[in-house]
Design an enzyme around this catalytic site. Structure first.
Site, PDB file in Angstrom:
ATOM      1  N   TRP A   1       0.842  -1.200   0.000  1.00 30.12           N
ATOM      2  CA  TRP A   1       0.000   0.000   0.000  1.00 30.12           C
ATOM      3  C   TRP A   1       0.879   1.253   0.000  1.00 30.12           C
ATOM      4  CZ3 TRP A   1      -1.005   4.629   2.113  1.00 30.12           C
ATOM      5  CH2 TRP A   1      -2.268   5.201   1.888  1.00 30.12           C
TER       6      TRP A   1
ATOM      7  N   ASP B   1      -6.752  -1.358   0.269  1.00 32.98           N
ATOM      8  CA  ASP B   1      -7.237  -0.098   0.835  1.00 32.98           C
ATOM      9  C   ASP B   1      -8.726  -0.258   1.152  1.00 32.98           C
ATOM     10  OD1 ASP B   1      -6.572   3.159   0.765  1.00 32.98           O
ATOM     11  OD2 ASP B   1      -8.683   2.638   0.462  1.00 32.98           O
TER      12      ASP B   1
ATOM     13  N   TYR C   1       1.422   4.132  -2.818  1.00 35.67           N
ATOM     14  CA  TYR C   1       1.173   5.540  -2.476  1.00 35.67           C
ATOM     15  C   TYR C   1       2.403   6.399  -2.768  1.00 35.67           C
ATOM     16  CZ  TYR C   1      -0.330   9.607   0.216  1.00 35.67           C
ATOM     17  OH  TYR C   1      -0.675  10.878   0.601  1.00 35.67           O
TER      18      TYR C   1
END
Length: 571
Positions: A435, A455, A439
DNA sequence: ACACTAATTTG
DNA sequence: AGATTAGCCTA
């Protein structure tokens, strides 16, 4: 190599002043020796007098000078992420390095050394992809920046020469006259009263492909703004922040920048950037970073098409907030793991207070901007305990320290190589999961096709769209539909969730809901707002929200949305 | 509505 | 080089 431009395709687009091609190609007119952007508002040239070039550098290589009216130097850049082979990657890295390094450093041997290949190879690859050699590219870029500074600012001509990357005023004058058939002073005769008010700042203009949803961009930034470093005023449509610039071959520079976004409905939208004088020597480096920060090179029409009517419609003009400083973004991504946006901001604030660099008063920073984010060297001196004392679990403090220590060697840090390789390298780091890697690429590299796995908010929104429960693999599969612009789908889905949440909390606050409904609402609210990442260790734990993070969620974030700006917020 | 700028065409 | 055109700014 760029596909040859077909006049049958370009000429009608030129007559239509089609903004989709702004920055994608330029039209040069034989009879005048001038080249323009496709959007130029002049009498259209005859078709037989037109030549089309994929870059400004190529038009200049063919001895055309830039139009004074449409100002090719302001044009948004063409973006190419797909179909990159090794040659494209190398050429892209070469451009970025040339853009970012100091003028003394910008030589072919230094470039070749940086890329780890021979000079011959750099030249060959660069020319094959961009059509002109590295030094010719650099020359064009310097001349165009000089042109912008002469037109937009009151900066003394000698300063302009240096800031644009010329070694001496004499060489600048000669080169300018040579290529543009104009004296530098010829661009200066417009009145400059506007800048006279603040002689130690410059205000630059940056063009983009409309539309621009500036408000959405500001709302994203305001939720994450750290006091002392960033100040966002959604009403005034401004962002103010401190800047640290590190360049290969030069000392770090400290300063500040104030961005002024146009209202969302503006037809010919233009962003204004006011810079502190301290940043003048690095304007060439800063400009592309500002563009990436605000995603001014996005092509909204293409993005909307990829996202489809339902999602793409409302997302038309949405920008992917990037960063000026990839290191700052990386650190803040780790600080944001497993906690809410508001909690991450609190941690970042403590980090700034403890490790940030106080801005010297001589910079004349506006009220409220007091610190610059610490550079890697400074954080490298911190211990795990130092970091943990900010309020992080020891594990995450360790993850942050490891990231800092490995920073100089990371391909991610240097913007080197391909996305998949960068993600793989990041995920290898302890305490940094997919994740966070997604990002970091999404914002730090402006990667348009990220889709952070696992997410919670994205899963919920995708389930709502599919109208059934989805397994993680099904979420990812469904997101494929948004390629190659999945990052924009992410932003829009996050945005929808935030809007749904604020609508619900507004309703429940008004007290019109029945008791059980309010309870339900609160639960949903918490779920939506907990925008956390699984602290994906190599073992791969399931994501879960800590009670502490959950409780903090609703309150601070809602306050942030309507927070009045402190007095003295310059504008 | 008007003067002005810059580009393009025409001769 | 002079005339024409389109768009912008200012009044």
């Amino acid at each position: 190599m760029d596909t040859p431009l077909d006049p049958d395709h370009c000429y009608p687009a030129l007559l239509a002043r089609d903004a989709r091609f702004d920055g994608v190609w330029f039209v040069a007119v034989r009879t005048t020796g001038v080249y323009c952007r496709p959007i130029c508002r002049v009498r259209p040239p005859k078709r037989e007098n037109c030549r089309f070039f994929p870059t400004a550098a190529l038009a200049e290589a063919a001895h055309f000078r830039p139009c004074l009216k449409c100002r090719p130097e302001l044009a948004p850049l063409a973006r190419r992420w797909s179909a990159m082979d090794a040659t494209d990657v190398l050429a892209r890295e070469a451009v970025r390095w040339l853009d970012e390094c100091s003028p003394e450093m910008a030589t072919l041997p230094a470039l070749a050394a940086h890329l780890g290949v021979s000079e011959r190879h750099v030249r060959r690859v660069f020319t094959a992809v961009h059509g002109v050699g590295p030094l010719q590219y650099l020359q064009t870029r310097r001349l165009l920046l000089a042109k912008q500074l002469l037109t937009d600012t009151a900066m003394p001509v000698s300063e302009v020469a240096l800031a644009s990357g010329f070694g001496s005023l004499r060489r600048f004058n000669a080169s300018f006259a040579d290529h543009y058939r104009l004296k530098p002073s010829a661009l200066r005769r417009t009145s400059q009263e506007a800048t006279a008010a603040a002689p130690d700042t410059v205000e630059l203009r940056l063009d983009l492909r409309p539309p621009l949803l500036g408000r959405a961009l500001l709302q994203f930034l305001v939720a994450r703004a750290v006091p002392g470093v960033e100040q966002v005023d959604v009403e005034a449509m401004t962002v103010l922040r401190s800047v640290r610039l590190s360049r290969p071959g030069a000392e770090d520079l400290l300063g500040w920048v104030q961005i002024h976004l146009p209202p969302d409905d503006t037809e010919r939208a233009q962003v204004r950037a006011r810079l502190s004088a301290s940043l003048w020597p690095a304007i060439a480096t800063l400009m592309p970073r500002l563009r990436r920060w605000l995603d001014l090179d996005a092509d909204p029409a293409a993005i909307a098409a990829a996202l489809g009517d339902e999602l793409g419609g409302p997302a038309t003009g949405l920008r992917l907030p990037g960063t000026i400083d990839r290191f700052e973004l990386a650190i803040r991504a780790v600080l944001g793991q497993q906690v809410t946006v508001a909690a991450a901001r609190t941690l970042a604030t403590r980090l700034i207070t403890r490790f940030g660099e106080r801005l010297p008063p001589a910079l004349g920073a506006p009220d409220g901007i007091t610190h610059a984010f610490p550079p890697p060297e400074r954080l490298a001196a911190a211990t795990v305990d130092d970091i943990a004392s900010l309020g992080l679990p020891a594990r995450r403090a360790q993850a942050l320290i490891t990231l800092v220590q490995r920073w100089p060697t990371l391909a991610y840090a240097q913007g080197r190589g391909e996305v998949t390789a960068a993600i793989a390298e990041l995920v290898e780091l302890p305490g940094l999961g997919p994740w966070t890697a997604h990002y970091m690429l999404m914002r730090g590299w402006s990667w348009p096709d990220a889709f952070p796995p696992a997410d919670v908010v994205l899963k919920q929104r995708m389930e709502q769209r599919a109208d059934r429960a989805l397994k993680p693999s099904e979420v990812a599969a469904a997101a494929q539909a948004f390629a190659p612009y999945r990052s924009y789908a992410v932003l829009q889905l996050w945005r929808e969730a935030a809007q749904a949440t604020s609508a619900r909390s507004a309703r429940s606050a008004s007290g019109r809901d029945a008791g059980h409904k309010v309870k339900h609402t609160v639960k949903r609210t918490i779920k939506h707002m907990v925008q956390r990442t699984e602290e994906s260790t190599v073992k791969g734990k399931a994501p879960h929200a800590s009670p502490v993070a959950t409780r903090r969620t609703t309150d601070p974030k809602r306050r942030a949305r309507s927070a009045p700006r402190p007095p003295g917020a310059a504008s």
